[in-house]
Scaffold this motif. Structure first.
Motif, mmCIF file in Angstrom:
data_model
loop_
_atom_site.group_PDB
_atom_site.id
_atom_site.type_symbol
_atom_site.label_atom_id
_atom_site.label_comp_id
_atom_site.label_asym_id
_atom_site.label_seq_id
_atom_site.Cartn_x
_atom_site.Cartn_y
_atom_site.Cartn_z
ATOM 1 N N LEU A 245 0.810 -1.220 0.000
ATOM 2 C CA LEU A 245 0.000 0.000 0.000
ATOM 3 C C LEU A 245 0.843 1.270 0.000
ATOM 4 C CD1 LEU A 245 -2.725 -0.947 2.640
ATOM 5 C CD2 LEU A 245 -2.944 -0.973 0.152
ATOM 6 N N SER A 246 2.152 1.089 0.177
ATOM 7 C CA SER A 246 2.982 2.267 0.446
ATOM 8 C C SER A 246 2.969 3.290 -0.698
ATOM 9 C CB SER A 246 4.406 1.849 0.788
ATOM 10 O OG SER A 246 4.971 1.245 -0.350
ATOM 11 N N GLY A 247 2.711 2.818 -1.932
ATOM 12 C CA GLY A 247 2.722 3.772 -3.045
ATOM 13 C C GLY A 247 1.406 4.498 -3.245
ATOM 14 N N ILE A 248 0.382 4.124 -2.503
ATOM 15 C CA ILE A 248 -0.943 4.712 -2.760
ATOM 16 C C ILE A 248 -1.194 5.893 -1.829
ATOM 17 C CG2 ILE A 248 -3.419 4.292 -2.871
ATOM 18 C CD1 ILE A 248 -2.831 1.403 -3.399
ATOM 19 N N PHE A 249 -1.384 7.041 -2.425
ATOM 20 C CA PHE A 249 -1.586 8.257 -1.649
ATOM 21 C C PHE A 249 -3.011 8.289 -1.091
ATOM 22 C CE2 PHE A 249 -2.184 12.865 -1.170
ATOM 23 C CZ PHE A 249 -1.051 13.125 -0.404
ATOM 24 N N GLY A 250 -3.158 8.650 0.160
ATOM 25 C CA GLY A 250 -4.503 8.805 0.725
ATOM 26 C C GLY A 250 -5.003 7.563 1.444
ATOM 27 N N CYS A 251 -4.144 6.582 1.585
ATOM 28 C CA CYS A 251 -4.597 5.428 2.368
ATOM 29 C C CYS A 251 -3.541 5.028 3.382
ATOM 30 C CB CYS A 251 -4.991 4.270 1.455
ATOM 31 S SG CYS A 251 -3.693 3.135 1.100
ATOM 32 N N THR A 252 -4.004 4.634 4.549
ATOM 33 C CA THR A 252 -3.062 4.229 5.593
ATOM 34 C C THR A 252 -3.527 2.924 6.218
ATOM 35 O OG1 THR A 252 -4.336 5.657 7.064
ATOM 36 C CG2 THR A 252 -2.192 6.481 6.369
ATOM 37 N N ASN A 256 -1.934 -0.653 14.601
ATOM 38 C CA ASN A 256 -2.340 -1.343 15.827
ATOM 39 C C ASN A 256 -3.034 -2.657 15.514
ATOM 40 O OD1 ASN A 256 -1.359 0.629 17.582
ATOM 41 N ND2 ASN A 256 -3.175 1.885 17.220
ATOM 42 N N THR A 257 -3.983 -2.575 14.597
ATOM 43 C CA THR A 257 -4.729 -3.792 14.293
ATOM 44 C C THR A 257 -4.046 -4.580 13.171
ATOM 45 O OG1 THR A 257 -6.087 -2.666 12.649
ATOM 46 C CG2 THR A 257 -6.906 -2.674 14.908
ATOM 47 N N GLY A 258 -3.467 -3.882 12.214
ATOM 48 C CA GLY A 258 -2.874 -4.539 11.058
ATOM 49 C C GLY A 258 -3.910 -5.036 10.067
ATOM 50 N N THR A 259 -5.185 -4.892 10.426
ATOM 51 C CA THR A 259 -6.241 -5.411 9.546
ATOM 52 C C THR A 259 -7.211 -4.324 9.087
ATOM 53 O OG1 THR A 259 -7.450 -5.977 11.544
ATOM 54 C CG2 THR A 259 -6.270 -7.775 10.454
ATOM 55 N N ASP A 260 -6.916 -3.067 9.416
ATOM 56 C CA ASP A 260 -7.805 -1.992 8.976
ATOM 57 C C ASP A 260 -7.064 -1.037 8.051
ATOM 58 O OD1 ASP A 260 -10.212 -2.615 10.405
ATOM 59 O OD2 ASP A 260 -9.123 -2.086 12.240
ATOM 60 N N ILE A 261 -7.634 -0.850 6.886
ATOM 61 C CA ILE A 261 -7.075 0.136 5.959
ATOM 62 C C ILE A 261 -8.014 1.339 5.960
ATOM 63 C CG2 ILE A 261 -6.453 0.619 3.562
ATOM 64 C CD1 ILE A 261 -6.188 -2.430 3.189
ATOM 65 N N ILE A 262 -7.454 2.514 6.179
ATOM 66 C CA ILE A 262 -8.274 3.719 6.177
ATOM 67 C C ILE A 262 -7.952 4.532 4.930
ATOM 68 C CG2 ILE A 262 -8.948 5.800 7.466
ATOM 69 C CD1 ILE A 262 -9.369 3.349 9.146
ATOM 70 N N ILE A 263 -8.972 4.820 4.167
ATOM 71 C CA ILE A 263 -8.790 5.681 2.993
ATOM 72 C C ILE A 263 -9.406 7.025 3.326
ATOM 73 C CG2 ILE A 263 -9.505 6.075 0.596
ATOM 74 C CD1 ILE A 263 -9.521 3.026 0.276
ATOM 75 N N GLN A 264 -8.608 8.065 3.161
ATOM 76 C CA GLN A 264 -9.146 9.386 3.452
ATOM 77 C C GLN A 264 -8.683 10.298 2.337
ATOM 78 O OE1 GLN A 264 -7.998 11.103 7.244
ATOM 79 N NE2 GLN A 264 -10.162 11.269 7.701
ATOM 80 N N SER A 265 -9.634 10.678 1.493
ATOM 81 C CA SER A 265 -9.254 11.432 0.303
ATOM 82 C C SER A 265 -10.495 12.066 -0.304
ATOM 83 C CB SER A 265 -8.614 10.466 -0.699
ATOM 84 O OG SER A 265 -8.558 11.049 -1.966
ATOM 85 N N SER A 266 -10.275 13.132 -1.071
ATOM 86 C CA SER A 266 -11.412 13.703 -1.796
ATOM 87 C C SER A 266 -11.687 12.863 -3.036
ATOM 88 C CB SER A 266 -11.123 15.155 -2.155
ATOM 89 O OG SER A 266 -9.887 15.232 -2.804
ATOM 90 N N LYS A 267 -10.747 11.990 -3.358
ATOM 91 C CA LYS A 267 -10.977 11.054 -4.468
ATOM 92 C C LYS A 267 -11.007 9.633 -3.913
ATOM 93 C CE LYS A 267 -8.778 13.965 -7.947
ATOM 94 N NZ LYS A 267 -8.054 14.964 -7.129
ATOM 95 N N ALA A 268 -11.792 9.482 -2.866
ATOM 96 C CA ALA A 268 -11.798 8.208 -2.143
ATOM 97 C C ALA A 268 -12.160 7.024 -3.047
ATOM 98 C CB ALA A 268 -12.758 8.290 -0.959
ATOM 99 N N GLU A 269 -13.049 7.260 -4.031
ATOM 100 C CA GLU A 269 -13.484 6.147 -4.889
ATOM 101 C C GLU A 269 -12.321 5.610 -5.720
ATOM 102 O OE1 GLU A 269 -14.861 9.082 -4.722
ATOM 103 O OE2 GLU A 269 -16.925 8.804 -4.026
ATOM 104 N N LEU A 272 -9.944 3.836 -3.534
ATOM 105 C CA LEU A 272 -10.546 2.557 -3.165
ATOM 106 C C LEU A 272 -10.330 1.516 -4.261
ATOM 107 C CD1 LEU A 272 -12.366 0.903 -1.234
ATOM 108 C CD2 LEU A 272 -14.334 1.763 -2.505
ATOM 109 N N SER A 273 -10.519 1.916 -5.518
ATOM 110 C CA SER A 273 -10.385 0.922 -6.585
ATOM 111 C C SER A 273 -8.936 0.442 -6.689
ATOM 112 C CB SER A 273 -10.924 1.459 -7.907
ATOM 113 O OG SER A 273 -10.103 2.500 -8.348
ATOM 114 N N HIS A 274 -7.970 1.349 -6.459
ATOM 115 C CA HIS A 274 -6.564 0.914 -6.443
ATOM 116 C C HIS A 274 -6.313 -0.093 -5.335
ATOM 117 C CE1 HIS A 274 -4.794 4.687 -8.594
ATOM 118 N NE2 HIS A 274 -5.539 3.936 -9.368
ATOM 119 N N VAL A 275 -6.819 0.280 -4.156
ATOM 120 C CA VAL A 275 -6.569 -0.586 -3.000
ATOM 121 C C VAL A 275 -7.194 -1.959 -3.228
ATOM 122 C CG1 VAL A 275 -7.025 -0.924 -0.536
ATOM 123 C CG2 VAL A 275 -6.355 1.330 -1.375
#
Ligand SMILES: Nc1ncnc2c1ncn2[C@@H]1O[C@H](COP(=O)(O)OP(=O)(O)OP(=O)(O)O)[C@@H](O)[C@H]1O
Ligand SMILES: [Mg+2]
Length: 312
Positions: A245-252, A256-269, A272-275
């Motif tokens: 995921l390191s190359g994708i801007f706007g997602c972290t 702590n959990t290692g199982t949650d990906i948070i996408i925060q972006s004005s182009k979230a869609e 999301l499709s990249h992720v």
């Protein structure tokens, strides 16, 4: 304007605590000053209330040049600083009374205000207690209450609700709202977003001594709230994921959990499709996916994060 500053700076040696602030605060408004620890909130309040001089810049408070005429400013304002201040041996009611005397409030008004504030700030049961015997929240309530013993046009409050329980907090916020309705201008610092949203007409977000945005709470939300937050919950941890995921801007990835990906972006869609395509390519199973409304809190955290990143 009640408060006007231009290019306000304060340095402590090499550290620039306040880095060029311009403020315009209208009378009768509650102005929220919001920022993380060390942002420069208290330093700004201390300059505006003439307790410390700025390194450079101008300050006008209620039409008075605060750098040239600090005493004139002090007569017109109230201030509750962040650090506790109390006289250990005085009782609650005596503290209020004494504060009124310091401000030359006549005896009748003093009595009247003391009773009123004891009521409003819920101090009845502890009115005879000495300050040193009070709990931290009770002491803070007394410290804020006594400031209302005198007349003022402009009040500065530096994190007044710290230590207050939810009831006392709500009580104070409502009291301040009413005071503002009656014409008092309030400068209010906090890092509690919900508080600022509830109370303030305008909010300035400050980080590292700089103002990042100033607007109404609603406007801040609509300007910065284009962003969507999407959360992807994975079935299992995957050791390769952080790197994938390191190359994708706007997602972290939530470490702590290692199982949650948070996408925060004005182009979230799009993010999301990249992720999702990466997850599919690598056979990583998704358990749940949810969109979250953007709160002022997230906007604030993101603004602060973005400035920290761009500075580093
Ligand atoms: N007297 C001082 N001498 C040296 N540095 C100081 C002094 N006062 C404040 N600072 C520094 O200036 C910066 C801003 O501090 P300030 O107290 O204004 O932050 P703040 O936004 O009020 O933070 P908090 O939310 O923790 O109260 C910090 O890095 C702090 O360490
Ligand atoms: Mg502070």
């Amino acid at each position: 304007m009640s408060v006007t500053t231009r290019s306000l700076f304060k340095s402590y040696g090499d550290l620039v605590a306040v880095n060029g602030i311009d403020l315009d605060i209208k009378p009768g408004k509650v102005f929220g000053f919001l920022g993380p620890n060390g942002a420069g909130k208290s330093t700004t309040i201390k300059m505006l209330t003439t307790l410390i001089p700025p390194t450079s810049g101008t300050i006008e408070i209620l039409g008075v040049n605060a750098i040239k005429n600090p005493l004139e400013v002090r007569k017109k304002i109230g201030v509750v600083l962040q650090q506790p201040s109390y006289e250990p041996n005085l009782s609650v009611e005596k503290s209020l009374e004494k504060y009124g005397m310091m401000w030359d409030v006549d005896k009748k008004t003093r009595k009247q205000r003391t009773e009123e504030l004891i009521d409003v700030f819920d101090l009845r049961e502890i009115r005879k207690k000495k300050n040193e015997d009070l709990s931290i929240g009770q002491r803070r309530r007394v410290q804020v209450a006594r400031e209302f013993m005198h007349e003022m046009e402009l009040l500065f409050l530096d994190e007044p609700t710290v230590g207050l329980d939810p009831g006392a907090r709500r009580n104070l916020l409502n009291y301040l709202k009413n005071k503002a309705k009656a014409g008092l201008t309030i400068f209010y610092t906090t890092h509690v977003l919900t508080e600022a949203e509830y109370l303030c007409d305008e909010i300035a977000v400050i980080n590292k001594g700089k103002i990042l945005a100033v607007d109404t709470p609603d406007q801040l939300k609509s300007t910065f709230g284009q962003e969507k937050t999407i959360k992807i919950h994975l079935l299992d941890r995957n050791d390769k994921l952080a790197q994938l995921l390191s190359g994708i801007f706007g997602c972290t990835l939530d470490f702590n959990t290692g199982t949650d990906i948070i996408i925060q972006s004005s182009k979230a869609e799009i993010v999301l499709s990249h992720v999702l395509s990466i997850l599919i390519e690598n056979n990583i199973a998704v358990e749940d996916l949810s969109a979250m409304p953007t709160t002022l809190e997230e906007i604030f955290l993101k603004m602060v994060r973005d400035t920290n990143e761009s500075n580093n």
